[in-house]
Scaffold this motif. Sequence first.
Motif, PDB file in Angstrom:
ATOM      1  N   TRP A   1       0.830  -1.201   0.000  1.00 53.23           N
ATOM      2  CA  TRP A   1       0.000   0.000   0.000  1.00 53.23           C
ATOM      3  C   TRP A   1       0.865   1.252   0.000  1.00 53.23           C
ATOM      4  N   GLN A   2       1.955   1.236   0.742  1.00 58.32           N
ATOM      5  CA  GLN A   2       2.864   2.385   0.769  1.00 58.32           C
ATOM      6  C   GLN A   2       3.459   2.637  -0.612  1.00 58.32           C
ATOM      7  N   TRP A   3       3.875   1.581  -1.285  1.00 56.73           N
ATOM      8  CA  TRP A   3       4.443   1.729  -2.628  1.00 56.73           C
ATOM      9  C   TRP A   3       3.407   2.277  -3.607  1.00 56.73           C
ATOM     10  N   VAL A   4       2.157   1.808  -3.478  1.00 55.28           N
ATOM     11  CA  VAL A   4       1.093   2.307  -4.360  1.00 55.28           C
ATOM     12  C   VAL A   4       0.872   3.796  -4.091  1.00 55.28           C
ATOM     13  N   GLN A   5       0.810   4.171  -2.822  1.00 48.35           N
ATOM     14  CA  GLN A   5       0.619   5.588  -2.481  1.00 48.35           C
ATOM     15  C   GLN A   5       1.783   6.444  -2.952  1.00 48.35           C
ATOM     16  N   ASP A   6       3.002   5.924  -2.879  1.00 46.53           N
ATOM     17  CA  ASP A   6       4.201   6.655  -3.318  1.00 46.53           C
ATOM     18  C   ASP A   6       4.305   6.756  -4.831  1.00 46.53           C
ATOM     19  N   GLY A   7       3.526   5.943  -5.541  1.00 45.32           N
ATOM     20  CA  GLY A   7       3.645   5.891  -6.991  1.00 45.32           C
ATOM     21  C   GLY A   7       4.792   5.014  -7.453  1.00 45.32           C
ATOM     22  N   THR A   8       5.345   4.223  -6.546  1.00 43.72           N
ATOM     23  CA  THR A   8       6.464   3.339  -6.859  1.00 43.72           C
ATOM     24  C   THR A   8       6.002   2.081  -7.583  1.00 43.72           C
ATOM     25  N   ALA A   9       4.776   1.652  -7.310  1.00 40.68           N
ATOM     26  CA  ALA A   9       4.272   0.410  -7.889  1.00 40.68           C
ATOM     27  C   ALA A   9       2.792   0.536  -8.223  1.00 40.68           C
ATOM     28  N   VAL A  10       2.374  -0.325  -9.135  1.00 38.41           N
ATOM     29  CA  VAL A  10       0.973  -0.446  -9.520  1.00 38.41           C
ATOM     30  C   VAL A  10       0.420  -1.690  -8.827  1.00 38.41           C
ATOM     31  N   LEU A  11      -0.756  -1.572  -8.231  1.00 36.40           N
ATOM     32  CA  LEU A  11      -1.412  -2.717  -7.590  1.00 36.40           C
ATOM     33  C   LEU A  11      -2.291  -3.417  -8.614  1.00 36.40           C
ATOM     34  N   VAL A  12      -2.027  -4.705  -8.807  1.00 34.22           N
ATOM     35  CA  VAL A  12      -2.833  -5.524  -9.699  1.00 34.22           C
ATOM     36  C   VAL A  12      -3.440  -6.653  -8.876  1.00 34.22           C
TER      37      VAL A  12
ATOM     38  N   ASN B   1      -9.215   1.427  -7.075  1.00 30.37           N
ATOM     39  CA  ASN B   1      -8.200   1.826  -8.060  1.00 30.37           C
ATOM     40  C   ASN B   1      -7.163   0.764  -8.383  1.00 30.37           C
ATOM     41  N   ALA B   2      -7.316  -0.451  -7.865  1.00 28.73           N
ATOM     42  CA  ALA B   2      -6.424  -1.537  -8.264  1.00 28.73           C
ATOM     43  C   ALA B   2      -6.829  -2.008  -9.654  1.00 28.73           C
ATOM     44  N   ALA B   3      -5.852  -2.354 -10.460  1.00 26.50           N
ATOM     45  CA  ALA B   3      -6.144  -2.927 -11.773  1.00 26.50           C
ATOM     46  C   ALA B   3      -6.589  -4.369 -11.565  1.00 26.50           C
ATOM     47  N   ALA B   4      -7.693  -4.739 -12.191  1.00 28.10           N
ATOM     48  CA  ALA B   4      -8.202  -6.108 -12.108  1.00 28.10           C
ATOM     49  C   ALA B   4      -7.726  -6.883 -13.331  1.00 28.10           C
ATOM     50  N   VAL B   5      -6.820  -7.821 -13.095  1.00 28.48           N
ATOM     51  CA  VAL B   5      -6.287  -8.672 -14.159  1.00 28.48           C
ATOM     52  C   VAL B   5      -6.329 -10.111 -13.630  1.00 28.48           C
ATOM     53  N   PRO B   6      -7.437 -10.811 -13.861  1.00 30.99           N
ATOM     54  CA  PRO B   6      -7.566 -12.146 -13.275  1.00 30.99           C
ATOM     55  C   PRO B   6      -6.521 -13.125 -13.801  1.00 30.99           C
ATOM     56  N   TRP B   7      -5.945 -13.881 -12.889  1.00 23.16           N
ATOM     57  CA  TRP B   7      -5.027 -14.964 -13.256  1.00 23.16           C
ATOM     58  C   TRP B   7      -5.857 -16.134 -13.788  1.00 23.16           C
ATOM     59  N   LYS B   8      -6.942 -16.425 -13.088  1.00 25.14           N
ATOM     60  CA  LYS B   8      -7.890 -17.453 -13.506  1.00 25.14           C
ATOM     61  C   LYS B   8      -9.282 -16.837 -13.496  1.00 25.14           C
ATOM     62  N   GLN B   9     -10.176 -17.405 -14.327  1.00 26.08           N
ATOM     63  CA  GLN B   9     -11.506 -16.818 -14.474  1.00 26.08           C
ATOM     64  C   GLN B   9     -12.595 -17.734 -13.948  1.00 26.08           C
ATOM     65  N   TRP B  10     -13.618 -17.096 -13.404  1.00 25.45           N
ATOM     66  CA  TRP B  10     -14.811 -17.776 -12.935  1.00 25.45           C
ATOM     67  C   TRP B  10     -15.787 -17.901 -14.074  1.00 25.45           C
ATOM     68  N   PRO B  11     -16.572 -18.951 -14.250  1.00 23.08           N
ATOM     69  CA  PRO B  11     -16.553 -20.174 -13.451  1.00 23.08           C
ATOM     70  C   PRO B  11     -15.467 -21.134 -13.944  1.00 23.08           C
TER      71      PRO B  11
ATOM     72  N   ALA C   1     -10.515 -21.289 -14.973  1.00 20.15           N
ATOM     73  CA  ALA C   1      -9.630 -21.535 -16.115  1.00 20.15           C
ATOM     74  C   ALA C   1      -8.648 -20.377 -16.231  1.00 20.15           C
ATOM     75  N   MET C   2      -7.465 -20.652 -16.720  1.00 22.23           N
ATOM     76  CA  MET C   2      -6.454 -19.610 -16.919  1.00 22.23           C
ATOM     77  C   MET C   2      -7.008 -18.506 -17.817  1.00 22.23           C
ATOM     78  N   ASN C   3      -6.667 -17.280 -17.496  1.00 21.04           N
ATOM     79  CA  ASN C   3      -7.062 -16.126 -18.302  1.00 21.04           C
ATOM     80  C   ASN C   3      -6.139 -16.074 -19.520  1.00 21.04           C
ATOM     81  N   PRO C   4      -6.662 -16.335 -20.718  1.00 24.13           N
ATOM     82  CA  PRO C   4      -5.795 -16.337 -21.901  1.00 24.13           C
ATOM     83  C   PRO C   4      -5.258 -14.946 -22.256  1.00 24.13           C
ATOM     84  N   ASP C   5      -5.857 -13.911 -21.717  1.00 20.72           N
ATOM     85  CA  ASP C   5      -5.432 -12.538 -22.007  1.00 20.72           C
ATOM     86  C   ASP C   5      -4.597 -11.929 -20.886  1.00 20.72           C
ATOM     87  N   PHE C   6      -4.139 -12.763 -19.927  1.00 22.07           N
ATOM     88  CA  PHE C   6      -3.411 -12.245 -18.773  1.00 22.07           C
ATOM     89  C   PHE C   6      -2.214 -11.386 -19.192  1.00 22.07           C
ATOM     90  N   ASP C   7      -1.392 -11.880 -20.077  1.00 22.41           N
ATOM     91  CA  ASP C   7      -0.174 -11.154 -20.455  1.00 22.41           C
ATOM     92  C   ASP C   7      -0.494  -9.764 -21.003  1.00 22.41           C
TER      93      ASP C   7
END
Length: 139
Positions: free
Chosen positions: A23-34, A50-60, A63-69
């Motif tokens: 959280w400190q890094w996100v507030q500092d602008g040092t990192a992006v929270l995904v 304000n976190a970016a939502a990039v699912p590793w796996k998808q419901w239901p 299954a792996m998110n084919p667009d993760f990259d």
Amino acid sequence: MTSPQAIAPAAGYAGDITPQQAWQWVQDGTAVLVDVRSSAELEWVGRVPNAAAVPWKQWPGMAMNPDFDAQLRAAVPQGQSVVLLCRSGVRSIAAAKRATELGLTAYNILEGFEGDPDDNGQRGRKGGWRFHGLPWRQG
């Protein structure tokens, strides 16, 4: 960023950090929270504003998110680090390893959003983003 002592070494990615450090890094602008949890988890359990939502796996089916990259690359500006959050800190490790393979400086957020299960098998009482009182909202 922060002193190296705050980063736990990890194999295959930049390291593990606490929710508070992330959280400190996100507030500092040092990192992006995904947040790599599924859209169902974000809606039912809660999300970090304000976190970016990039699912590793998808419901239901989780299954792996084919667009993760592509989604991850779009969420993290060039030259910025990424801190990755999931429910308990397991999927975010896999996502951090993949982000590193993509050339990003990636950190796993220890404890995840909900923390470890307690003696009754319930999450939210033993660590995690919410447990530490960091910003989140329902649905």
